[in-house]
Scaffold this motif. Structure first.
Motif, PDB file in Angstrom:
ATOM      1  N   GLY A 178     -35.304  18.831  10.475  1.00 10.56           N
ATOM      2  CA  GLY A 178     -36.300  18.505  11.486  1.00 10.56           C
ATOM      3  C   GLY A 178     -35.733  18.689  12.879  1.00 10.56           C
ATOM      4  N   GLY A 179     -34.423  18.472  13.041  1.00  9.76           N
ATOM      5  CA  GLY A 179     -33.777  18.698  14.318  1.00  9.76           C
ATOM      6  C   GLY A 179     -33.790  20.164  14.700  1.00  9.76           C
ATOM      7  N   ARG A 180     -33.559  21.030  13.727  1.00 12.89           N
ATOM      8  CA  ARG A 180     -33.560  22.463  14.035  1.00 12.89           C
ATOM      9  C   ARG A 180     -34.960  22.954  14.363  1.00 12.89           C
ATOM     10  N   GLY A 181     -35.960  22.460  13.645  1.00 15.47           N
ATOM     11  CA  GLY A 181     -37.332  22.818  13.975  1.00 15.47           C
ATOM     12  C   GLY A 181     -37.737  22.315  15.346  1.00 15.47           C
ATOM     13  N   THR A 182     -37.235  21.131  15.719  1.00 15.19           N
ATOM     14  CA  THR A 182     -37.519  20.576  17.032  1.00 15.19           C
ATOM     15  C   THR A 182     -36.875  21.407  18.135  1.00 15.19           C
ATOM     16  N   LEU A 183     -35.627  21.851  17.904  1.00 14.71           N
ATOM     17  CA  LEU A 183     -34.959  22.713  18.872  1.00 14.71           C
ATOM     18  C   LEU A 183     -35.744  24.002  19.082  1.00 14.71           C
ATOM     19  N   LEU A 184     -36.233  24.584  17.995  1.00 17.57           N
ATOM     20  CA  LEU A 184     -36.997  25.821  18.118  1.00 17.57           C
ATOM     21  C   LEU A 184     -38.287  25.590  18.901  1.00 17.57           C
ATOM     22  N   PHE A 185     -38.986  24.502  18.608  1.00 17.48           N
ATOM     23  CA  PHE A 185     -40.236  24.215  19.308  1.00 17.48           C
ATOM     24  C   PHE A 185     -40.003  24.026  20.804  1.00 17.48           C
ATOM     25  N   LEU A 206     -31.041  14.692  15.856  1.00 15.78           N
ATOM     26  CA  LEU A 206     -30.312  13.610  15.184  1.00 15.78           C
ATOM     27  C   LEU A 206     -29.669  14.181  13.926  1.00 15.78           C
ATOM     28  N   ALA A 207     -28.348  14.334  13.941  1.00 12.36           N
ATOM     29  CA  ALA A 207     -27.634  14.984  12.840  1.00 12.36           C
ATOM     30  C   ALA A 207     -28.334  16.285  12.461  1.00 12.36           C
ATOM     31  N   PRO A 208     -28.489  17.206  13.440  1.00 11.11           N
ATOM     32  CA  PRO A 208     -29.304  18.390  13.191  1.00 11.11           C
ATOM     33  C   PRO A 208     -28.581  19.437  12.355  1.00 11.11           C
ATOM     34  N   ALA A 209     -29.354  20.205  11.610  1.00 13.86           N
ATOM     35  CA  ALA A 209     -28.833  21.430  11.016  1.00 13.86           C
ATOM     36  C   ALA A 209     -28.667  22.432  12.154  1.00 13.86           C
ATOM     37  N   GLU A 210     -27.453  22.931  12.338  1.00 12.98           N
ATOM     38  CA  GLU A 210     -27.184  23.801  13.462  1.00 12.98           C
ATOM     39  C   GLU A 210     -27.741  25.204  13.199  1.00 12.98           C
ATOM     40  N   PRO A 211     -28.259  25.877  14.229  1.00 11.89           N
ATOM     41  CA  PRO A 211     -28.723  27.264  14.055  1.00 11.89           C
ATOM     42  C   PRO A 211     -27.571  28.153  13.620  1.00 11.89           C
ATOM     43  N   TYR A 270     -33.454  28.980  19.843  1.00 13.43           N
ATOM     44  CA  TYR A 270     -33.168  27.544  19.810  1.00 13.43           C
ATOM     45  C   TYR A 270     -32.563  27.028  21.122  1.00 13.43           C
ATOM     46  N   ARG A 271     -32.453  27.886  22.116  1.00 10.98           N
ATOM     47  CA  ARG A 271     -31.739  27.514  23.333  1.00 10.98           C
ATOM     48  C   ARG A 271     -32.646  26.748  24.291  1.00 10.98           C
ATOM     49  N   ILE A 272     -32.244  25.532  24.631  1.00 11.00           N
ATOM     50  CA  ILE A 272     -32.933  24.701  25.614  1.00 11.00           C
ATOM     51  C   ILE A 272     -32.014  24.578  26.826  1.00 11.00           C
ATOM     52  N   THR A 273     -32.499  24.950  28.004  1.00 14.84           N
ATOM     53  CA  THR A 273     -31.674  24.837  29.211  1.00 14.84           C
ATOM     54  C   THR A 273     -32.252  23.857  30.228  1.00 14.84           C
ATOM     55  N   ASN A 274     -33.548  23.573  30.141  1.00 17.58           N
ATOM     56  CA  ASN A 274     -34.224  22.861  31.231  1.00 17.58           C
ATOM     57  C   ASN A 274     -34.788  21.505  30.843  1.00 17.58           C
ATOM     58  N   ASP A 292     -20.616  13.093   7.922  1.00 16.58           N
ATOM     59  CA  ASP A 292     -21.864  13.743   7.520  1.00 16.58           C
ATOM     60  C   ASP A 292     -21.522  14.987   6.706  1.00 16.58           C
ATOM     61  N   ARG A 293     -21.825  14.956   5.412  1.00 14.51           N
ATOM     62  CA  ARG A 293     -21.488  16.099   4.554  1.00 14.51           C
ATOM     63  C   ARG A 293     -22.606  17.123   4.472  1.00 14.51           C
ATOM     64  N   ALA A 294     -23.760  16.833   5.093  1.00 17.89           N
ATOM     65  CA  ALA A 294     -24.889  17.756   5.004  1.00 17.89           C
ATOM     66  C   ALA A 294     -24.843  18.838   6.079  1.00 17.89           C
ATOM     67  N   VAL A 295     -24.412  18.472   7.289  1.00 20.05           N
ATOM     68  CA  VAL A 295     -24.414  19.416   8.409  1.00 20.05           C
ATOM     69  C   VAL A 295     -23.164  19.200   9.250  1.00 20.05           C
ATOM     70  N   GLU A 296     -22.793  20.234  10.033  1.00 18.31           N
ATOM     71  CA  GLU A 296     -21.750  20.041  11.031  1.00 18.31           C
ATOM     72  C   GLU A 296     -22.334  19.325  12.239  1.00 18.31           C
ATOM     73  N   GLY A 297     -23.478  19.822  12.729  1.00 20.89           N
ATOM     74  CA  GLY A 297     -24.245  19.104  13.730  1.00 20.89           C
ATOM     75  C   GLY A 297     -23.950  19.412  15.177  1.00 20.89           C
ATOM     76  N   HIS A 298     -22.789  20.018  15.477  1.00 18.39           N
ATOM     77  CA  HIS A 298     -22.473  20.337  16.870  1.00 18.39           C
ATOM     78  C   HIS A 298     -23.369  21.477  17.362  1.00 18.39           C
ATOM     79  N   LEU A 299     -23.827  21.369  18.599  1.00 18.82           N
ATOM     80  CA  LEU A 299     -24.688  22.398  19.195  1.00 18.82           C
ATOM     81  C   LEU A 299     -24.011  22.937  20.449  1.00 18.82           C
ATOM     82  N   ARG A 300     -22.817  23.489  20.268  1.00 22.05           N
ATOM     83  CA  ARG A 300     -21.995  23.881  21.410  1.00 22.05           C
ATOM     84  C   ARG A 300     -22.650  24.977  22.254  1.00 22.05           C
ATOM     85  N   TYR A 301     -23.492  25.782  21.646  1.00 24.60           N
ATOM     86  CA  TYR A 301     -24.125  26.873  22.398  1.00 24.60           C
ATOM     87  C   TYR A 301     -25.011  26.344  23.524  1.00 24.60           C
TER      88      TYR A 301
END
Length: 389
Positions: free
Chosen positions: A203-210, A231-236, A251-255, A266-275
């Motif tokens: 849901g975090g990745r879908g939210t980033l895309l939206f 929140l503990a997002p699946a990273e793109p 998935y890039r949000i700047t503003n 968390d064993r499901a995702v890494e979660g960092h969004l360094r980009y």
């Protein structure tokens, strides 16, 4: 000039609503639900031209004193998990039944959207209307970025329905948002130009895309997103660590201010969004929560619920060390694991502070966001990174 502040904090027991709100008034909270049917929404077509239908279902936590008030809106989207609470199918690991939509007659849907009731109640008490949507219809046949697009389309549809409901009192939701069978009149009371988003896991990745820059022109008329919490997002996915890789563009949000939460166990995702750090023009926070796993943020996925499929996803150290979990970034490090209650208290405290700051304009939340105030230091260690352009 970009300021980068990194603070490692060990956080103190304090009731989050008292710490983060610091408000003169609390609101009594009502809980409503709505559903327009399990197949009410046509999802976007996949690459092969086929598509499925999904539910338009949600739980709503809201301040009961709606009269003469207009509240910001927080929309929450759960992650990817089984859709149907079929205990025998779980025992048999029969995913043809566990991940079906709609569920077989007599099999209840697993209400993942109810897993954030604790967040909804807390935010509503501070003066926000909180809508936690169901996204089970995207599960069976949507993968990768196609699933993200389907989740984004669901978010957009719910926000459009609420924009119509609050503007005119009409539309498909009219008379359908029910609190114990009584329709609630939200006309004029939900501010869709002041919206926060929270997405957990996929849901975090879908939210980033939206919310991404390239997709903002597609938001429903009158809707403006002011704050985003993965929140503990699946990273793109991207094939390398180059933050300018085109794979990140959707998935890039700047503003828009973003607060990302990463769990050390968390064993499901890494979660960092360094980009996101490459070009951000708005505040960007990361909360690295030591001892947090993936599932405890959602009560329906947590063992204490007794729900089908609920479990603790954290790994056990070797040799075993009771009360500790294996750190994902260092397999030789054992972190003291947070309990379900503690992990949710972290979420409530920091999400409250973030949404208070960027939806309610309450700058008193800043010390919590930056780590100057350490409200949970008696039981949690959180590494906070704040990136201000």
């Amino acid at each position: 000039m970009r300021k980068l502040l990194t603070v490692v904090i060990a956080c103190a027991m304090l009731v989050p609503t008292a710490t983060t709100a610091q408000a003169s008034a609390r609101h009594l909270v009502g809980t409503a639900t709505y559903t327009l049917g399990d197949t009410a929404f046509q999802l976007p077509a996949r690459e092969d031209g086929t598509s499925d239908r999904a539910e338009l279902t949600a739980v709503v936590h809201y301040p009961k004193d709606l009269a003469r008030h207009r509240y910001p809106v927080v929309l929450m989207s759960h992650g990817s998990w089984i859709t149907c609470a079929d205990r025998k199918a779980w025992d048999d690991q029969d995913y043809s039944k566990l991940a079906a939509w709609p569920c077989a007659p007599g099999t209840p849907p697993l209400p993942s959207q109810r897993g954030y009731d604790y967040l909804g109640e807390d935010l509503a008490a501070q003066g926000m209307i909180v809508i936690s949507i169901s996204a089970k219809g995207v599960e069976p046949n949507y993968l990768g970025q196609e699933q993200d697009a389907a989740r984004a389309a669901l978010i957009s549809k719910h926000l459009a329905l609420w924009q119509e409901l609050t503007a005119t009192g009409g539309g498909p939701l009219a008379g359908k948002v029910l609190d114990h069978g009584r329709p609630i009149d939200f006309r004029g009371h939900a501010d869709l130009a002041n919206v926060g988003l929270m997405g957990h896991s996929r849901g975090g990745r879908g939210t980033l895309l939206f919310a991404a820059d390239v997709n903002q022109a597609r938001w429903p008329t009158g809707v403006k997103i002011k704050a985003v919490v993965p929140l503990a997002p699946a990273e793109p996915y991207a094939p390398d660590d180059n933050p300018d890789n085109p794979e990140y563009t959707p998935y890039r949000i700047t503003n828009i201010p973003v607060a990302n939460f990463v769990g050390s166990c968390d064993r499901a995702v890494e979660g960092h969004l360094r980009y996101l750090n490459a070009h951000n023009k708005a505040p960007l926070y990361e909360y690295y929560v030591r001892g947090a796993n993936h599932d405890f943020y959602n009560t329906q996925w947590s063992p204490s619920s007794g729900q089908v499929g609920a479990y603790d996803d954290a790994a056990t150290p070797s040799p075993p060390k009771p009360g500790y979990c294996t750190s994902d970034d260092d397999p030789h490090r054992a972190d003291k694991q947070l309990t379900e209650t503690q992990q949710r208290l972290v979420a409530s405290t920091y999400l409250s502070a973030f949404f208070r700051r960027y939806l309610l304009g309450d700058r008193r939340a800043d010390p919590i966001l930056t780590g100057t105030v350490q409200p949970l230091r008696s039981f949690a260690t959180i590494d906070i990174t704040k990136d201000m352009p």
